[in-house]
Each structure stands twice: as structure tokens, then as C-alpha cells.
Design an enzyme around this catalytic site. Structure first.
Site, short mmCIF file in Angstrom:
data_model
loop_
_atom_site.label_atom_id
_atom_site.label_comp_id
_atom_site.label_asym_id
_atom_site.label_seq_id
_atom_site.Cartn_x
_atom_site.Cartn_y
_atom_site.Cartn_z
N ASP A 24 0.97 -1.20 -0.02
CA ASP A 24 -0.12 0.04 0.14
C ASP A 24 0.88 1.32 -0.08
O ASP A 24 1.95 1.44 0.80
CB ASP A 24 -0.77 0.26 1.36
CG ASP A 24 -1.67 -1.16 1.55
OD1 ASP A 24 -1.55 -2.11 0.89
OD2 ASP A 24 -2.15 -1.14 2.76
N GLN A 40 4.11 0.55 2.25
CA GLN A 40 4.50 -0.80 3.05
C GLN A 40 5.65 -1.38 2.15
O GLN A 40 5.52 -1.71 0.92
CB GLN A 40 3.18 -1.60 2.96
CG GLN A 40 2.03 -1.10 3.89
CD GLN A 40 2.26 -1.37 5.32
OE1 GLN A 40 2.17 -2.27 5.81
NE2 GLN A 40 2.72 -0.16 5.81
N ASP A 143 -5.35 0.73 9.47
CA ASP A 143 -5.09 1.64 8.40
C ASP A 143 -5.74 3.12 8.47
O ASP A 143 -6.75 3.38 7.85
CB ASP A 143 -5.62 1.06 6.99
CG ASP A 143 -5.21 -0.36 6.91
OD1 ASP A 143 -4.06 -0.70 7.17
OD2 ASP A 143 -5.77 -1.14 6.36
N GLU A 196 -10.40 -2.68 4.18
CA GLU A 196 -9.19 -2.16 4.64
C GLU A 196 -9.07 -0.54 3.95
O GLU A 196 -9.73 -0.32 2.79
CB GLU A 196 -8.12 -2.94 3.93
CG GLU A 196 -8.14 -4.41 4.46
CD GLU A 196 -6.80 -5.22 4.16
OE1 GLU A 196 -6.20 -5.75 5.08
OE2 GLU A 196 -6.73 -5.52 2.96
C1 FRU Z 1 -3.68 -3.74 2.75
C2 FRU Z 1 -3.16 -4.18 4.16
C3 FRU Z 1 -3.60 -3.19 5.19
C4 FRU Z 1 -2.43 -3.40 6.17
C5 FRU Z 1 -1.18 -3.65 5.08
C6 FRU Z 1 -0.32 -4.35 5.66
O1 FRU Z 1 -3.07 -4.31 1.59
O2 FRU Z 1 -3.41 -5.57 4.38
O3 FRU Z 1 -4.85 -3.49 5.70
O4 FRU Z 1 -2.16 -2.23 6.81
O5 FRU Z 1 -1.67 -4.14 3.97
O6 FRU Z 1 0.84 -4.67 4.91
#
Ligand code: FRU
Length: 471
Positions: A24, A40, A143, A196
Site C-alpha cells: 500500500d 508498505q 489503516d 481495509e
Molecule cells: C492492505 C493491507 C492493510 C495493512 C497492510 C499491511 O493491503 O493488508 O490493511 O495495513 O496491507 O501491509
């Protein structure tokens, strides 16, 4: 040269991880004269794992500097990852709110954590500010997306009810340290088992809530990906912690689009970037090269006629090489476009289908491969077909277009992706494709006479990414 840099599917003008897995976009913000895109990142492997916040910065959305990791797990409250979150400029500094992910065997704990920075290079972690979900919701609680309205801070956060339904919760804060649960914004039971990465903003007097419902069943041509990214539009009643809204609309009709986040820039534009990937799909062909996934291009959002339109920002034009314009013409059958081609380009093509049965555009073509956009009169539909694209997953995605005399495709092809803005961004298709490096031809075809009213082509340069302190 690292493995990652040697990959011929390495993207030229999309943000990729230096190595390992990217998912993300996080913490999108304009701060101290630059756009910041955190993301991420699992640097150690091409699977999901111990997530950190990687960091890119740019003044023009095109040339990016890779900066040192902003957040990495250090404390008990984030022992299994600094998960997704957001940023806010507050009193001259930067506030980051993110989810501290903790696993205890099969059990999960989620802490919403605060970090502050005065320079976007060093970050002080101030620990959890929301230590647990409210009663009635599970530990699938993550999130946070923060914003400020007047003196009040707000955040939306992805959540799951104890009955196993995805939803989005609203919190109100007197400061980024002090939060109070205010309400549930998606109370009906039709948003999968978890939502999410929510985001909430106002465009032209309409409140728009983005979120990613997981596990929505397909409905005909809609929700054909395992996990979706969509929005609802309506009116937020922040005081009551409720939102009146219409039905969920998918943000992207392609194969690879998830976890989008937005920021507002000093020009007042609402810009969105997404992850050009999906959860649970990590066996991509670039894993062999030591990296996987990338972000989408930034997209400007517009609210028009009850629809969210997405357009590539004008800054992308900096990447354009010499322009080729092909003459307008009628055609039927196949039109090989030998004057143009490549693996990194922008193309705008406008066709009036007249009474034809179908027409299409193939890119990344060689004797055995092509990635196809196909318009069909039956249903006025457009599809993206990557069954013959090359390696990786195949499949076809379809969408119905709004009625109109012509169809305009604005296409961005990078070394392993295609993004198509249809009819000035009314719909967008995004997908990763993995063709052979020399599959570079482009052709048009039609069954029945069509009129090509416009075809503009630009090769796109690869802007260099500088690295500051990234090993
Ligand atoms: C979405 C997610 C989020 C989480 C992150 C972890 O792709 O699953 O909900 O914070 O990725 O990397």
C-alpha cells in the site's frame, strides 16, 4: 548491479520497491515543498512479512528520491509490522498515524500509533493513541486515515464487526493524541468480511469514502477481483458519526488495483495513488528478480455528474519523448502501426465505432503475444484481455461504457504494466503484464468500418530515481 535493477520488467516510471515486496501507499502528503509517498515495504523477501514504511519524495510527481525507511518495527506494540496509515501536516510538523500489528500465535492485536517529525527524515514514535477497537469489533482494525477540519481532527479506519462484516469507523480527536469513537460509516452488511484502507474527503460538496472491501462476491462484470477497491459518495454527518451514501462503485476495472490513498496538494488537486497489486497474489514473475509489485501513476480525481473521474496529472507530460500523430482515417481489418511502438509509452486513441461489430487496440505485440483492449458493440463494452500478454496471470476484465459516439483510450504502458483511462477517466483499467522485452509492436483492428479520429503517441523516458541513504 542488484538483482532488482537487472529485471527487464523493472518499471521505468512507476514507483517500485528497491527490492523485496511493496504494497500500500501510505502517508501521502505535501510537506515542506514536496510530495511524500510512503509505502508498505518488506525489504527482506517478496512475500508479506515484517512491514516497514519505505519513503519516496518528489517535487513534481515524476522524479522521485528514495529516502531512508521512515518507520520500522521496534516496539512491542508494532512487533509484527508498522502497517498502513496516513500523514497530516500539523503545526508545521508531520503527524503519522499507522497501525502497529502484533501477532501472538493465532491472535492478532492492532494498535493505532502516532509518530511525529519536523523534517520527514527522523520520526519520533509516541506509541499507541487508540489501543483497541471499540466493543463489537474485532482486532481486524487498521489503516487510519487522518484529516483536520477547523480545530477538530478526524480519522476513518478499516474494521470488522464481531459478526464478521467489513465496515469503516469514524473517530474524532481533540489532538492527534486523543481520540473518541464517533460512529460506523458502512453499517449495512454488504462490504465483505473486512474493509481495509479507507479514505474520506470532499470533492465539490460531495463526501467520498474510499475503502477496500475484502471478499465481495462477483456480480456479473463487477467485483471480479478477489479483493476490491471502491467508493461510495454522499453526505457525511460527522457529528453523528454517520454517512448517507449511494452504492459502492469500483475504482478500477482492471486486475491490479488496491489500497488507494489520496492527498490534497497546494494546487487544490485531490491526487490518488494505489497499489498496482492485490493481497494474496504474490507469485509474480519478478519475484525471481528479487522484487515484486509497484504503485500506480498518481491520478487526479474529479467529481462530475455523479461519478468520480480519474485523470493522469499534467506533470506526466515531462516524460514525453518525440510526438507522433497518425492521420485520421477510416479502416476495417488490421492496421499495423509500424511508425510507433515500444515498452514505455503514452498513447491517446479516439475511435468512432459507427456500425462496426467491434474494434480494438493491441499493445506489447510480437508474433505470439499481445495485450488487448477490445470494444464491442454488443453491450457497448470495453475489455482488457491479458490472456496472451506473456508470463504471469492472464484473464479478461469487462466494463460497460456510458453511451457516446466515440471511445477515447488514454493508455500508459510501462515495462510491466498498462493503465487505461477511458473516456476522460470515467473508467480506468490497471494491470500488470509480463511480456517478452521485445514485444513492442502496436496495432489496431476492427470488424466493420470504424473511424480513427485521433492517434497521438509519445515514447516515455525513464526518470532516474535518486537514492539517499537507501542501501
Ligand atoms: C492492505 C493491507 C492493510 C495493512 C497492510 C499491511 O493491503 O493488508 O490493511 O495495513 O496491507 O501491509
Amino acid at each position: 548491479m542488484t538483482l532488482s535493477a537487472a529485471s527487464h520488467w523493472r518499471q521505468a516510471f512507476h514507483l517500485c520497491p528497491p527490492r523485496g515486496l511493496m504494497n500500500d501507499p501510505n502517508g501521502l502528503v505535501w510537506f515542506q515543498g514536496a510530495y511524500h509517498v510512503f509505502y508498505q515495504w518488506h525489504p527482506d523477501a517478496c512475500q508479506h512479512g515484517l512491514k516497514q514504511w519505505g519513503h519516496y519524495r518528489s517535487t513534481d510527481l515524476v522524479h522521485w528520491t528514495s529516502l531512508p525507511v521512515a518507520l520500522a518495527p521496534e516496539h512491542d506494540y508494532e512487533s509484527h509490522g508498522c502497517y498502513s496509515g496516513s500523514a497530516l501536516v500539523d503545526q508545521g510538523g508531520l503527524v503519522l498515524l499507522y497501525t502497529g500489528n502484533v501477532r501472538k500465535g493465532e491472535l492478532r492485536e492492532s494498535y493505532q500509533c502516532l509518530a511525529r517529525s519536523s523534517d520527514a527524515l527522523t520520526f519520533d514514535k509516541l506509541g499507541p493513541v487508540i489501543p483497541a477497537p471499540p466493543p463489537g469489533f474485532t482486532q481486524h482494525f487498521r489503516d487510519p486515515k487522518i484529516w483536520k477540519d477547523g480545530d477538530t481532527y478526524w480519522l476513518v479506519i478499516g474494521a470488522q464487526t464481531e459478526a464478521g462484516q467489513g465496515t469503516v469507523l469514524l473517530y474524532r480527536g481533540r489532538s492527534p493524541e486523543s481520540w473518541q469513537w464517533t460512529g460506523e460509516l458502512l453499517p449495512e452488511r454488504c462490504h465483505g468480511y473486512m474493509c481495509e484502507c479507507p479514505d474520506l474527503f470532499r470533492l465539490d460538496d460531495t463526501d467520498i469514502l474510499l475503502f477496500c472491501p475484502q471478499g465481495l462476491p462477483a456480480q456479473g462484470q463487477r467485483f471480479n477481483n478477489r479483493h476490491a477497491a471502491g467508493y461510495v459518495a454522499g453526505r457525511l454527518n460527522a457529528e453523528q458519526g454517520a454517512m448517507q451514501h449511494g452504492e459502492i462503485i469500483e475504482l478500477d476495472r482492471g486486475f491490479d488495483f488496491y489500497a488507494p490513498q489520496t492527498l490534497q496538494d497546494p494546487q487544490g488537486r485531490r491526487l490518488m495513488l494505489g497499489w498496482m497489486g492485490l493481497p494474496d497474489e504474490d507469485q509474480t514473475p519478478t519475484v525471481a528478480d528479487g522484487w515484486t509489485h509497484c504503485l500506480t501513476l498518481p491520478r487526479a480525481l474529479h467529481w462530475e455528474g455523479g461519478l468520480l473521474r480519474q485523470t493522469p496529472p499534467v506533470e506526466m507530460q515531462q516524460l514525453r519523448g518525440p510526438h507522433t500523430r497518425l492521420p485520421a482515417r477510416f479502416f476495417n481489418g488490421t492496421l499495423e502501426l509500424s511508425q510507433i511502438g515500444g515498452d514505455c509509452f503514452e498513447l491517446v486513441c479516439e475511435v468512432q465505432p459507427g456500425l462496426s461489430r467491434c474494434w480494438g487496440l493491441d499493445v506489447r505485440v510480437d508474433a505470439d503475444h499481445f495485450t488487448r483492449l477490445l470494444w464491442q458493440a454488443d453491450g457497448n463494452s470495453l475489455s482488457l484481455d491479458r490472456q496472451a500478454s506473456g508470463e504471469g496471470d492472464g484473464g479478461v476484465r469487462h466494463t460497460r461504457l456510458a453511451a457516446g459516439a466515440s471511445v477515447r483510450l488514454h493508455v500508459f504502458v510501462d515495462r510491466s504494466s498498462i493503465e487505461v483511462f477511458v473516456n476522460r477517466g470515467e473508467q480506468v483499467f490497471s494491470a500488470r503484464i509480463y511480456p517478452p522485452a521485445d514485444a513492442q509492436a502496436i496495432r489496431l483492428f476492427a470488424e466493420g468500418e470504424v473511424q480513427l479520429t485521433r492517434l497521438d503517441f509519445w515514447p516515455l523516458h525513464a526518470p532516474s530515481v535518486c537514492r539517499e541513504g537507501v542501501e
